[in-house]
Design an enzyme around this catalytic site. Structure first.
Site, PDB file in Angstrom:
ATOM      1  N   CYS A   3       0.825  -1.218   0.000  1.00  0.00           N
ATOM      2  CA  CYS A   3       0.000   0.000   0.000  1.00  0.00           C
ATOM      3  C   CYS A   3       0.856   1.265   0.000  1.00  0.00           C
ATOM      4  CB  CYS A   3      -0.933   0.002   1.209  1.00  0.00           C
ATOM      5  SG  CYS A   3      -1.923   1.506   1.339  1.00  0.00           S
ATOM      6  N   HIS A  44     -23.068  25.498   4.437  1.00  0.00           N
ATOM      7  CA  HIS A  44     -23.207  26.068   3.096  1.00  0.00           C
ATOM      8  C   HIS A  44     -22.149  27.138   2.885  1.00  0.00           C
ATOM      9  CE1 HIS A  44     -25.183  27.664  -0.500  1.00  0.00           C
ATOM     10  NE2 HIS A  44     -24.949  28.871   0.004  1.00  0.00           N
TER      11      HIS A  44
END
Length: 470
Positions: free
Chosen positions: A43, A449
């Site tokens: 990995c 947001h």
């Protein structure tokens, strides 16, 4: 009988092995790790991390080529392949050194060499310094896996590549054939396509990234085709003939027609084979198609011998291996007398999957089709990137987020995404599944947001006919 040298010896130092060793050390166990190649395993050195470094370079290159979309003027753009590969290898080296530091920090003995079991809890290690014998109260097998080769497509490192060859190319392929459309195949197809190769992907099943939701597969195929790739599903490569300047491939298409096409290079990405041969486990464990069978804590059928990661049944993902490593280490410590530990069995249905192509793909839990096959009455909602303000501002309007719920209970059964940064977003739903959340709780959650995460909220609302921005 002599006292064992260690409480635990881990055979293999990939993301499962080295994490298991660290957790065991944290719990006060005298721990050693045996590694035949490089700390960090495949990995860190040849898999997850260096491929993401390559893909990042390709992503930046892609943005540079589309600078005009952002009101910018750029000229003289070109890719320096040697520098790209050098950066990727540098990232791998940095992380390899980081694992070495962690071993030292936690007092974990490192034995470099080939490890072979001479009993359930004893190993012989052959390394540069000769041969040594190790004994322990427990042993964890974390030997990982390697690329599966096709009998007619043996990798030679020149024309036919595995993922390992594809990470250190000396040239960009002119015409690249990718056999297999799982995560590895699609990531390399995406990288080389962005770098200028003419890419053809051949997948024997009826859709690419076949473990993903069917809607995601269809969207990705359309997107990759638009980017210039040739995608062949329901097709197979029947033969390869290697030449000095390329490869002739005989490909049988979905309609049964067979063609012979020429490519400069081929990447074989048709799965993996567990590294379980020659390590002395033949009479100690049960096998399942070459993988070591374990219980949900990592135990094999032989007392004191455990297994984790890619040498065990899938999904074959680094984060699954790391989680298994922690679970096994805690179960071992519990068996050795630590009564404060209460390890939890691994729930494979809550393991997220990520594919770092362009656009990215991520998912967790059941697809819509699998949920229906399992007998659920389903509510599914989809929200497109084009309906999200942050996505529009980023210039990343391609993609969608889909959520699947049990219509009777509101249980979140699965989530499926394609688009920019979805490999980061998926963890929100993964946590939700781990906490057994319902649609009501997700609807009542306040999402910031402007963010891409608002699409997660809207997707839930869409499943119940309440989406606000479409």
């Amino acid at each position: 009988m002599a006292e064992p040298q260690y409480d635990l010896v881990v055979l293999g130092s990939g993301p499962g092995g080295y994490v298991a060793a660290i957790r065991a050390s944290q719990l006060g166990l005298k721990t050693a790790i045996v590694e035949r190649e490089s700390l960090g395993g495949i990995c860190l050195n040849w898999g997850c991390i260096p491929t993401k470094a390559l893909l990042r370079s390709a992503e930046i290159f892609h943005y540079m080529q589309h600078a005009g979309d952002y009101g910018l003027k750029v000229s003289g753009i070109e890719a320096d392949l040697a520098a790209i590969v050098k950066r990727s290898r540098g990232v791998a080296k940095q992380l390899n050194q980081g694992v070495a530091h962690l071993m030292k920090k936690h007092g974990i003995a490192v034995h470099l060499g080939e490890g072979v079991l001479t009993g359930p809890t004893a190993l012989k290690v052959k390394g540069a310094k000769g041969e040594e014998q190790l004994t322990a109260k427990h042993v964890i097998l974390a030997t990982g896996a390697r690329a599966r080769e096709l009998p007619f497509a043996k990798a030679d490192g020149k024309r036919v590549w595995t993922y390992r060859h594809a990470m250190v190319p000396e040239e960009i392929p002119g015409q690249l054939l990718v056999i297999g459309s799982g995560a590895i195949g699609i990531e390399f197809a995406s990288f080389y396509n962005d770098m200028g190769s003419a890419v053809t992907v051949v997948e024997m099943l009826d859709r690419i990234v076949p473990v993903e939701d069917a809607d995601v597969s269809a969207f990705l195929e359309k997107s990759l085709t638009k980017q210039g790739m040739k995608i062949m599903t329901g097709a197979g490569v029947e033969a390869l003939e290697l030449g000095a300047d390329g490869v002739a491939a005989r490909i049988k298409a979905k309609d049964g027609n067979v063609s012979e096409d020429r490519f400069s290079h081929v990447i074989v990405a048709v799965g993996i084979v567990a590294n379980t041969e020659g390590i002395g486990i033949e009479r100690l464990v049960d096998m399942d198609r070459g993988f070591v069978k374990i219980d949900p804590f990592g135990r094999t059928r032989t007392s004191g011998l455990w297994a984790i990661g890619d040498c065990t049944p899938g999904p074959w993902l680094a984060h699954k291996a790391s989680h298994e490593g922690v679970t096994a280490a805690e179960a071992i410590a519990q068996e050795l007398g630590n009564k404060e530990l209460h390890p939890h069995p691994l729930d494979r249905s809550n393991i997220p999957g990520c594919t770092y192509c362009h656009p990215q793909v991520a998912s967790v839990g059941l697809t819509e089709a699998k949920a229906k096959e399992a007998g659920y009455a389903v509510k599914a909602g989809t929200f497109p990137f084009i309906g999200n303000g942050k996505a529009i501002a980023l210039g990343e309007t391609e993609g969608f987020i889909k959520t699947v719920f049990d219509a009777e209970t509101g249980e979140l059964l699965g989530a499926h995404m394609i688009g920019a940064e979805v490999t980061e977003l998926i963890q929100g739903y993964t946590i939700g599944r781990q906490l057994e959340t319902t649609e009501g709780e997700l609807m009542q959650t306040v999402f910031p947001h402007p963010t891409l995460s608002e699409m997660m909220h809207e997707s839930v609302l869409a499943a119940y006919g309440r989406a606000l921005h479409i």
